[in-house]
Design an enzyme around this catalytic site. Structure first.
Site, short mmCIF file in Angstrom:
data_model
loop_
_atom_site.label_atom_id
_atom_site.label_comp_id
_atom_site.label_asym_id
_atom_site.label_seq_id
_atom_site.Cartn_x
_atom_site.Cartn_y
_atom_site.Cartn_z
N GLY A 1 17.95 54.94 34.11
CA GLY A 1 16.84 55.11 35.05
C GLY A 1 15.49 54.77 34.44
N THR A 2 14.52 54.61 35.34
CA THR A 2 13.19 54.18 34.90
C THR A 2 12.51 55.24 34.01
OG1 THR A 2 12.31 55.01 36.99
CG2 THR A 2 12.78 52.66 36.87
N ARG B 1 10.44 8.21 25.70
CA ARG B 1 11.23 9.29 25.11
C ARG B 1 10.47 9.88 23.91
NH1 ARG B 1 16.49 6.54 23.93
NH2 ARG B 1 16.86 8.51 22.85
N ASN C 1 5.22 53.20 46.35
CA ASN C 1 4.94 53.10 44.92
C ASN C 1 5.30 51.71 44.42
OD1 ASN C 1 4.95 53.45 42.06
ND2 ASN C 1 7.12 54.04 42.16
N ARG D 1 21.61 41.51 41.45
CA ARG D 1 21.53 40.67 42.65
C ARG D 1 21.22 39.21 42.35
NH1 ARG D 1 17.76 44.91 45.71
NH2 ARG D 1 17.57 45.60 43.54
C1 UD1 Z 1 11.54 51.54 41.48
C2 UD1 Z 1 10.85 52.88 41.72
C3 UD1 Z 1 10.37 52.95 43.17
C4 UD1 Z 1 9.45 51.77 43.45
C5 UD1 Z 1 10.14 50.44 43.13
C6 UD1 Z 1 9.13 49.35 43.20
C7 UD1 Z 1 11.81 54.59 40.27
C8 UD1 Z 1 12.79 55.72 40.17
N1 UD1 Z 1 11.76 53.96 41.45
O1 UD1 Z 1 12.72 51.53 42.25
O2 UD1 Z 1 9.66 54.16 43.40
O3 UD1 Z 1 9.02 51.82 44.80
O4 UD1 Z 1 10.68 50.45 41.80
O5 UD1 Z 1 9.72 48.08 43.04
O6 UD1 Z 1 11.13 54.32 39.31
N2 UD1 Z 1 14.70 49.61 34.45
C9 UD1 Z 1 14.95 49.80 33.11
N3 UD1 Z 1 15.87 50.73 32.75
C10 UD1 Z 1 16.56 51.48 33.65
C11 UD1 Z 1 16.30 51.25 35.04
C12 UD1 Z 1 15.36 50.31 35.40
O7 UD1 Z 1 14.35 49.18 32.24
O8 UD1 Z 1 17.36 52.31 33.24
C13 UD1 Z 1 13.69 48.59 34.83
C14 UD1 Z 1 14.29 47.43 35.61
O9 UD1 Z 1 14.66 46.38 34.74
C15 UD1 Z 1 13.13 47.02 36.54
C16 UD1 Z 1 12.33 48.31 36.71
O10 UD1 Z 1 12.75 49.19 35.69
O11 UD1 Z 1 12.31 46.05 35.94
C17 UD1 Z 1 12.56 48.96 38.08
O12 UD1 Z 1 13.93 49.30 38.21
P1 UD1 Z 1 14.70 49.16 39.59
O13 UD1 Z 1 16.09 49.60 39.40
O14 UD1 Z 1 14.46 47.81 40.16
O15 UD1 Z 1 13.92 50.27 40.46
P2 UD1 Z 1 13.87 50.38 42.04
O16 UD1 Z 1 15.12 50.99 42.51
O17 UD1 Z 1 13.45 49.12 42.62
CA CA Z 2 13.11 46.82 41.79
#
Ligand code: UD1
Ligand code: CA
Length: 463
Positions: A83-84, A331, A170, A16
């Site tokens: 995923g996280t 400078r 969360n 985004r």
């Molecule tokens: C996540 C949480 C959600 C929480 C929200 C808060 C999960 C599944 N969901 O959702 O519960 O309310 O954040 O802001 O955890 N990232 C990685 N690798 C990946 C995916 C993500 O390093 O494969 C990192 C991203 O760079 C980011 C963070 O994890 O800094 C969160 O990822 P994002 O995709 O923004 O999660 P949300 O959908 O916002």
């Molecule tokens: Ca996020």
């Protein structure tokens, strides 16, 4: 204290942002986004920080190596963003102690050490939660009849209106033993709406095995993840206010509209006026006046200096009580001595001015050494460049350079010497000598009137 590793998830692209730069490298108040969570983890007492990187990994890794060279901060690569939960696995994999681990997201610039420390203080499994007005997009905290946290349900996985009505969310800070985290992450399955591994599933894993996460009530305002440039701008506004207020509490007057970036130092009783920008490694002493519109990048300003409006200074030193501006341009590698004056439309580069030296108007002083109390007149140019090399102009103590002079470097003007107005200096001038190179003036009596008559006649003839 047992070892504590913070794992910060920062591999996402940040779609985004619509940017070629990875989201975590976008600057806020002069520092990339990723700086802030790492700083908070260190300040909260984590002994090691592991940052999970993916998009722009080389850039992020290099930044972390330089910015945190004196700390145990390292990057671990997550090749594909599954995923996280998957990201956390990568980070936790490299931990080689049996202490505690803190996992949190990398897109939270407003997070402070206190917010992290609060979760860290709980000895059992703990997570931060907060109550928000609009929970759209967040994982919801699901509790059982006994109010124990039993699950985090992601927004896309909500099933009932009752679940959708949950406003406890969360924000994403988890703390457990390393052993529990490794075990829980190993059990994750991608059986959810996004087909990803969710870090948040460690909560239901704990509940199923009879343990619960302790919920630490946290500040929603600082834990919001930022995803687009609108949210970046809002977060930066909060950060800049926080920085300005910290300086104010230390006795600095910061007028509205000044921009002071993270890491800048300012002494007591200094005044920073509207539109001034202080950034990089800038250090300002006590009792300094930085007037409207001045821009200081990596500058050292000593006590009692006055920087008049709209002066631009970069990688330079201004010593005690010196006066700069208005409209001066220092400078890189300029060094302005104590009580020296640099006035309007004077540009310096790699020039050292000794105590009490003056260049008050319209000059270019490049590659120079100017002695104590020397006076450089209006319109003086140091001709420092021959198209191939730069050369030095040296002006010794108490010398006087008349207006509109060119000093062709390399050249030295001796102590106490005079350079007459309009002189082009190509040879060294001995101490106390006068250098003059201009044709003598001649006055022709009555010639003005004669010329005027001739020009009028020429005009009449044209008509
Ligand atoms: C996540 C949480 C959600 C929480 C929200 C808060 C999960 C599944 N969901 O959702 O519960 O309310 O954040 O802001 O955890 N990232 C990685 N690798 C990946 C995916 C993500 O390093 O494969 C990192 C991203 O760079 C980011 C963070 O994890 O800094 C969160 O990822 P994002 O995709 O923004 O999660 P949300 O959908 O916002
Ligand atoms: Ca996020």
């Amino acid at each position: 204290m047992s070892k504590t590793t913070a794992v910060i998830l920062a591999a996402g692209q940040g779609t985004r942002m619509k940017s070629a730069l990875p989201k975590v490298m976008h600057p806020l108040a002069g520092r990339p986004l990723v700086y802030f969570p790492v700083r908070a983890a260190i300040d909260a007492g984590c002994t090691e920080v592991v940052v999970v990187v993916g998009h722009g990994r080389d850039l992020v890794t290099r930044y972390l190596e330089t910015a945190f060279a004196n700390h145990h901060v390292r990057a671990v690569v997550q090749e594909t963003q599954n995923g996280t939960g998957d990201a956390a696995r990568h980070g936790v994999d490299v931990i080689d102690h049996d202490g505690r681990v803190l996992v949190f997201y990398g897109d939270v610039p407003l997070l402070e050490a206190a917010d992290v420390a609060k979760v860290l203080a709980v000895q059992d499994n703990a997570l931060a939660t907060c109550v928000v007005q609009d929970a759209t997009g967040y994982g919801r905290i699901v509790r059982d009849a006994a109010k124990e946290v039993i699950e985090i349900r992601e927004h896309k996985d909500l099933r009932t209106d009752a679940e959708r009505a949950i406003r406890e969310i969360n924000p994403g800070i988890f703390c457990t033993s390393v052993a529990f985290m490794k075990e829980a992450l190993a059990k994750l399955q991608p059986n959810n709406a996004q087909g990803e591994l969710y870090l948040t599933d460690i909560v239901s894993h704990a509940a199923k095995s009879g343990t619960h996460f302790f919920a630490v009530d946290s500040r929603a305002s600082v834990l919001a993840g930022i995803n687009d440039r609108v949210q970046f701008a809002e977060a930066e506004g909060v950060l800049l206010n926080r920085i300005a207020d910290a300086h104010r509490r230390n006795g600095v007057t910061i007028r509205a509209g000044a921009r002071i970036e993270d890491g800048v130092e300012i002494g007591a009783d200094s005044v920073i006026d509207q539109g001034a920008v202080l950034r990089g490694t800038t250090k300002v002493g006590a009792g300094v006046r930085v007037d409207i519109g001045c821009v200081l990048t990596d500058v050292v300003v000593e006590d009692g200096v006055t920087l008049k409006p709209y002066s631009v200074l970069e990688k330079s030193v201004v010593r005690a009580r010196a006066q700069i501006g208005p409209f001066s341009h220092l400078r890189p590698e300029s060094d302005i001595g104590p009580d020296a004056h640099v006035g309007n439309f004077v540009e310096t580069k790699k020039t050292k001015m000794a105590a009490g030296a003056k260049a008050n108007h319209l000059a270019y002083l490049g590659d120079g050494v100017i002695g104590e109390r020397a006076n450089v007149g209006a319109g003086t140019i140091f001709c420092n460049y021959d198209g191939v090399q730069k050369h030095t102009t040296t002006i010794e103590a108490d010398a006087f350079i008349g207006s509109d002079s060119q000093l062709v470097a390399p050249v030295t003007i001796g102590a106490g010497a005079y350079v007459a107005t309009g002189t082009t200096v190509t040879q060294d001038v001995p101490a106390d000598a006068l250098a003059i190179s201009r044709t003598r003036q001649e006055n022709k009596a009555g010639y003005g009137a004669k010329l005027r008559a001739r020009f009028k006649a020429a005009k009449a003839e044209k008509k």
